[in-house]
Design a protein around this motif. Structure first.
Motif, mmCIF file in Angstrom:
data_model
loop_
_atom_site.group_PDB
_atom_site.id
_atom_site.type_symbol
_atom_site.label_atom_id
_atom_site.label_comp_id
_atom_site.label_asym_id
_atom_site.label_seq_id
_atom_site.Cartn_x
_atom_site.Cartn_y
_atom_site.Cartn_z
ATOM 1 N N HIS A 78 0.874 -1.143 0.186
ATOM 2 C CA HIS A 78 0.073 -0.080 -0.010
ATOM 3 C C HIS A 78 0.645 1.364 -0.131
ATOM 4 N N SER A 105 -4.392 -4.204 -5.793
ATOM 5 C CA SER A 105 -4.021 -3.054 -6.478
ATOM 6 C C SER A 105 -3.747 -3.310 -7.755
ATOM 7 N N PRO A 139 -5.059 0.989 -0.452
ATOM 8 C CA PRO A 139 -4.406 1.235 -1.828
ATOM 9 C C PRO A 139 -5.430 2.594 -2.153
ATOM 10 N N GLY A 146 -4.093 5.039 4.792
ATOM 11 C CA GLY A 146 -5.326 4.995 3.532
ATOM 12 C C GLY A 146 -5.907 6.319 3.354
#
Length: 358
Positions: A97, A142, A221, A293
């Motif tokens: 991420h 992702s 992500p 995030g």
């Protein structure tokens, strides 16, 4: 007389086994670790028809026609978080991420990643398998392929279990330019959601703290949210994810780079009640806690309403809000209108109140 063949390496015990120094020596044990742990996990992320060759680098497949006209973007990151597992994620998903989000903040579509592992002697193989599988899941979600990597092993006590370094390659539009140097007086400052969850989730796990309402990391992500925002055609100047140092430090970085100031509204900045309570208990400010995030967007004032509407229509931006305005301030101060009617300066982070947070 021994019946063990020369060069024989005992099969890995993925349930009870541990990393030892031979796994980093470059011999059969290293090969066995790669073939037993990493290849099965990461092959799930590879483009169809692409094969790993075991060479010193990855020869990437040609880009499909829709992606050929663009500019390459590269990002790199390292992760030394402790503990390795925390509510809402682990060092593996966080590593994916983090790099995906660095590419996304440049407006790029993530394509490929490499991952290097520094393993500590004694690390449970079951933990390594769990982390590798977590990385693979995060990469697939992702849309990014893990195509190259490296493994090293250090003596017990030298790496705190596991460190991961990642690099990512993405592609953005030739004409797109997003930069922390582009904020202008009068621009709107938007935030995609509440702040402080990641930092407090890791800290609570590290210190063995329990709260009535569990605090879970926001690690996620952000590339699809960023793409959704770019598709509006709004005059976006800056995208940035407020990781280490949190919202306050990231805004100071942007203000300094753009030679502007900012005025924020404290009542507009969302903080979940459990995070607020935990911060009050521990004497921390949620505006300086890491997020994994969330994103900050700075755009032209006229485009703020439609950009905010687009953010709120995406699952990762449902709590998006406007938190302030860019001001003309040669000193580069980030000021905040408090809930009590006064103002205070949100200065740069001093020291490191939460080390090893990402």
């Amino acid at each position: 007389m021994s019946t063990v063949k020369p060069g024989y390496v005992r099969p890995l015990d993925l349930r009870q086994g541990r990393i030892d120094l031979t796994h980093g020596a470059g011999g059969r044990a290293t090969y066995q670790l790669i073939e037993t742990v990493f290849r099965p996990a990461f092959s799930e992320t590879w483009p169809r028809g692409w094969q790993a060759t075991g060479d010193d680098g990855a020869r990437l497949p040609p880009l499909p026609p829709p992606l050929r006209d663009g500019r390459l973007v590269m990002a790199t990151d390292a992760h030394v978080i402790t503990p390795l597992f925390f509510p809402g994620g682990d060092i593996g998903s966080l590593a994916i991420h983090g790099t995906v989000n660095d590419l996304a903040m440049m407006g790029a579509k993530p394509l490929y990643m490499s991952a290097s592992f520094i393993l500590e002697e004694g690390l449970h193989l079951s933990d390594l398998v769990r982390i590798a599988q977590s990385m693979a899941r995060a990469a697939k979600e992702s849309g990014v392929a893990i195509v190259a990597g490296d493994t090293k092993v250090v003596e017990r006590g030298k790496a705190d279990g596991l460190f991961i370094s990642t690099s990512g390659l993405g592609l953005c539009s030739e004409n797109l330019q997003l930069s922390g140097q582009m904020a202008r007086p009068g621009d709107a400052v938007l935030l995609s959601g509440s702040v402080g969850e990641h930092g407090m989730a890791v800290l609570s796990q590290r210190e063995g703290l329990r709260f009535d309402s569990p605090i879970v990391s926001d690690s996620a992500p952000l590339h699809e949210l960023a793409a959704h925002m770019l598709a509006t055609g709004a005059a976006l100047r800056v995208l940035r994810d407020p990781t280490r140092g949190g919202l306050a430090n990231t805004l100071n970085e942007i203000a300094s780079a753009s030679h502007v100031g900012m005025l924020l509204d404290e009542t507009a900045i969302p903080v979940l009640p459990p995070v607020t309570a935990a911060c009050e208990l521990m004497g921390l400010d949620p505006l300086y806690l890491a997020n994994e995030g969330k994103l900050i967007a700075i755009c032209a004032e006229a485009d703020a309403p439609r950009l905010l509407e687009a953010m709120q229509a995406h699952p990762l931006g449902r709590r998006a809000c406007r938190i302030g305005t860019v001001t003309d301030d040669a000193n580069g101060f980030v000021r905040m209108q408090t809930a009590f009617g006064g103002q205070r300066i949100l200065d740069w982070l001093m020291g490191d109140p939460l080390p090893r947070i990402c």
